[in-house]
Design a protein around this motif. Structure first.
Motif, PDB file in Angstrom:
ATOM      1  N   MET A   5       0.840  -1.181   0.000  1.00 19.48           N
ATOM      2  CA  MET A   5       0.000   0.000   0.000  1.00 19.48           C
ATOM      3  C   MET A   5       0.887   1.247   0.000  1.00 19.48           C
ATOM      4  SD  MET A   5      -3.160   1.126   2.430  1.00 19.48           S
ATOM      5  CE  MET A   5      -2.396   1.634   3.944  1.00 19.48           C
ATOM      6  N   LEU A   6       0.477   2.231  -0.758  1.00 18.55           N
ATOM      7  CA  LEU A   6       1.194   3.504  -0.774  1.00 18.55           C
ATOM      8  C   LEU A   6       0.988   4.231   0.553  1.00 18.55           C
ATOM      9  CD1 LEU A   6       0.294   5.030  -4.260  1.00 18.55           C
ATOM     10  CD2 LEU A   6       2.512   4.211  -3.522  1.00 18.55           C
ATOM     11  N   ARG A   7       2.046   4.794   1.078  1.00 19.03           N
ATOM     12  CA  ARG A   7       1.917   5.568   2.320  1.00 19.03           C
ATOM     13  C   ARG A   7       1.042   6.796   2.105  1.00 19.03           C
ATOM     14  NH1 ARG A   7       8.182   5.550   3.673  1.00 19.03           N
ATOM     15  NH2 ARG A   7       8.027   6.538   1.668  1.00 19.03           N
ATOM     16  N   ILE A   8       1.024   7.317   0.886  1.00 18.70           N
ATOM     17  CA  ILE A   8       0.249   8.533   0.616  1.00 18.70           C
ATOM     18  C   ILE A   8      -1.250   8.294   0.775  1.00 18.70           C
ATOM     19  CG2 ILE A   8      -0.013   8.223  -1.885  1.00 18.70           C
ATOM     20  CD1 ILE A   8       0.719  11.531  -0.061  1.00 18.70           C
ATOM     21  N   TYR A   9      -1.692   7.037   0.684  1.00 22.12           N
ATOM     22  CA  TYR A   9      -3.123   6.759   0.764  1.00 22.12           C
ATOM     23  C   TYR A   9      -3.722   7.234   2.088  1.00 22.12           C
ATOM     24  CZ  TYR A   9      -7.584   4.413   0.401  1.00 22.12           C
ATOM     25  OH  TYR A   9      -8.928   4.154   0.354  1.00 22.12           O
ATOM     26  N   ASN A  10      -3.000   7.031   3.198  1.00 24.22           N
ATOM     27  CA  ASN A  10      -3.507   7.510   4.484  1.00 24.22           C
ATOM     28  C   ASN A  10      -3.597   9.033   4.518  1.00 24.22           C
ATOM     29  OD1 ASN A  10      -3.894   4.978   5.620  1.00 24.22           O
ATOM     30  ND2 ASN A  10      -1.746   4.835   6.225  1.00 24.22           N
ATOM     31  N   VAL A  11      -2.662   9.699   3.870  1.00 25.17           N
ATOM     32  CA  VAL A  11      -2.703  11.166   3.784  1.00 25.17           C
ATOM     33  C   VAL A  11      -3.900  11.594   2.939  1.00 25.17           C
ATOM     34  CG1 VAL A  11      -1.432  13.248   3.107  1.00 25.17           C
ATOM     35  CG2 VAL A  11      -0.189  11.280   4.038  1.00 25.17           C
ATOM     36  N   VAL A  12      -4.185  10.849   1.879  1.00 23.75           N
ATOM     37  CA  VAL A  12      -5.356  11.130   1.039  1.00 23.75           C
ATOM     38  C   VAL A  12      -6.626  11.054   1.876  1.00 23.75           C
ATOM     39  CG1 VAL A  12      -6.780  10.239  -0.854  1.00 23.75           C
ATOM     40  CG2 VAL A  12      -4.307  10.430  -1.150  1.00 23.75           C
ATOM     41  N   LEU A  13      -6.731  10.045   2.724  1.00 20.44           N
ATOM     42  CA  LEU A  13      -7.919   9.909   3.566  1.00 20.44           C
ATOM     43  C   LEU A  13      -8.029  11.056   4.585  1.00 20.44           C
ATOM     44  CD1 LEU A  13      -7.964   6.051   4.161  1.00 20.44           C
ATOM     45  CD2 LEU A  13      -9.327   7.396   2.533  1.00 20.44           C
ATOM     46  N   GLU A  14      -6.909  11.472   5.140  1.00 23.14           N
ATOM     47  CA  GLU A  14      -6.916  12.628   6.049  1.00 23.14           C
ATOM     48  C   GLU A  14      -7.332  13.883   5.300  1.00 23.14           C
ATOM     49  OE1 GLU A  14      -2.990  12.816   7.688  1.00 23.14           O
ATOM     50  OE2 GLU A  14      -3.219  10.933   8.788  1.00 23.14           O
ATOM     51  N   MET A  15      -6.798  14.054   4.087  1.00 23.67           N
ATOM     52  CA  MET A  15      -7.172  15.197   3.254  1.00 23.67           C
ATOM     53  C   MET A  15      -8.672  15.170   2.971  1.00 23.67           C
ATOM     54  SD  MET A  15      -6.302  15.994  -0.710  1.00 23.67           S
ATOM     55  CE  MET A  15      -7.732  15.047  -1.179  1.00 23.67           C
ATOM     56  N   ALA A  16      -9.197  13.988   2.688  1.00 23.68           N
ATOM     57  CA  ALA A  16     -10.623  13.853   2.386  1.00 23.68           C
ATOM     58  C   ALA A  16     -11.476  14.285   3.572  1.00 23.68           C
ATOM     59  CB  ALA A  16     -10.947  12.407   1.992  1.00 23.68           C
ATOM     60  N   ALA A  17     -11.085  13.877   4.753  1.00 23.42           N
ATOM     61  CA  ALA A  17     -11.839  14.257   5.953  1.00 23.42           C
ATOM     62  C   ALA A  17     -11.820  15.769   6.159  1.00 23.42           C
ATOM     63  CB  ALA A  17     -11.273  13.537   7.176  1.00 23.42           C
ATOM     64  N   ASP A  23      -1.012  19.768  -0.954  1.00 23.49           N
ATOM     65  CA  ASP A  23       0.259  19.935  -1.669  1.00 23.49           C
ATOM     66  C   ASP A  23       1.056  18.633  -1.661  1.00 23.49           C
ATOM     67  OD1 ASP A  23      -0.238  22.586  -2.284  1.00 23.49           O
ATOM     68  OD2 ASP A  23       0.984  23.384  -0.643  1.00 23.49           O
ATOM     69  N   HIS A  24       1.058  17.957  -0.527  1.00 24.67           N
ATOM     70  CA  HIS A  24       1.787  16.691  -0.406  1.00 24.67           C
ATOM     71  C   HIS A  24       1.180  15.628  -1.327  1.00 24.67           C
ATOM     72  CE1 HIS A  24       4.211  13.594   1.361  1.00 24.67           C
ATOM     73  NE2 HIS A  24       3.188  12.993   1.938  1.00 24.67           N
ATOM     74  N   VAL A  25      -0.141  15.515  -1.317  1.00 28.25           N
ATOM     75  CA  VAL A  25      -0.826  14.539  -2.171  1.00 28.25           C
ATOM     76  C   VAL A  25      -0.578  14.851  -3.644  1.00 28.25           C
ATOM     77  CG1 VAL A  25      -3.112  13.739  -2.917  1.00 28.25           C
ATOM     78  CG2 VAL A  25      -2.583  13.901  -0.477  1.00 28.25           C
ATOM     79  N   ILE A  26      -0.750  16.103  -4.027  1.00 26.84           N
ATOM     80  CA  ILE A  26      -0.553  16.503  -5.425  1.00 26.84           C
ATOM     81  C   ILE A  26       0.892  16.243  -5.852  1.00 26.84           C
ATOM     82  CG2 ILE A  26      -0.438  18.513  -6.968  1.00 26.84           C
ATOM     83  CD1 ILE A  26      -3.002  19.525  -5.475  1.00 26.84           C
ATOM     84  N   GLY A  27       1.836  16.600  -5.009  1.00 24.20           N
ATOM     85  CA  GLY A  27       3.245  16.379  -5.341  1.00 24.20           C
ATOM     86  C   GLY A  27       3.584  14.905  -5.496  1.00 24.20           C
ATOM     87  N   THR A  28       3.077  14.091  -4.598  1.00 25.55           N
ATOM     88  CA  THR A  28       3.352  12.656  -4.668  1.00 25.55           C
ATOM     89  C   THR A  28       2.714  12.035  -5.903  1.00 25.55           C
ATOM     90  OG1 THR A  28       3.537  12.510  -2.267  1.00 25.55           O
ATOM     91  CG2 THR A  28       3.108  10.452  -3.462  1.00 25.55           C
ATOM     92  N   LEU A  29       1.458  12.378  -6.152  1.00 23.98           N
ATOM     93  CA  LEU A  29       0.786  11.836  -7.346  1.00 23.98           C
ATOM     94  C   LEU A  29       1.482  12.297  -8.623  1.00 23.98           C
ATOM     95  CD1 LEU A  29      -2.933  12.151  -6.222  1.00 23.98           C
ATOM     96  CD2 LEU A  29      -1.632  10.028  -6.538  1.00 23.98           C
TER      97      LEU A  29
END
Length: 108
Positions: free
Chosen positions: A1-13, A94-100
């Motif tokens: 699993m990508l570590r960024i996925y948990n950040v994506v979920l936090e961003m979504a919340a 910014d972190h999600v966009i940069g990683t993607l």
């Protein structure tokens, strides 16, 4: 699993909270923002389970949706639907966009 996925979920919340504020003034913009938020998470998850070409396509879709979420926030601020947005949300975005972007363009 990508570590960024948990950040994506936090961003979504966090972004969902902003969408609730936007909805008080513009239901359509809030609905579009919610769809984009979901798209980031769903396409990131789907990309993690795909193979080479399809993986990149899913991450590219997630990237476009992440940029759309940010644009929704910027439009809402410009139209004075929201005055301030939590800096932590913007940093996560910014972190999600940069990683993607690195996942999409590093293989181009």
């Amino acid at each position: 699993m990508l570590r960024i996925y948990n950040v994506v979920l936090e961003m979504a919340a966090d972004a969902a909270t902003v969408a609730e504020r936007i909805e008080r003034r513009d239901r359509d913009l809030a609905r579009q923002m919610r769809r984009a938020i979901a798209s980031v998470a769903l396409n990131t998850a789907e990309g993690m389970a795909n193979t080479a070409g399809h993986k990149r396509q899913r991450y590219q879709t997630a990237l476009g949706s992440a940029r759309e979420v940010l644009a929704c926030i910027e439009v809402a601020k410009a139209m004075r639907y929201v005055n301030d947005v939590d800096r932590a949300l913007l940093d996560r975005m910014d972190h999600v966009i940069g990683t993607l972007a690195r996942l999409v363009y590093s293989r181009a």
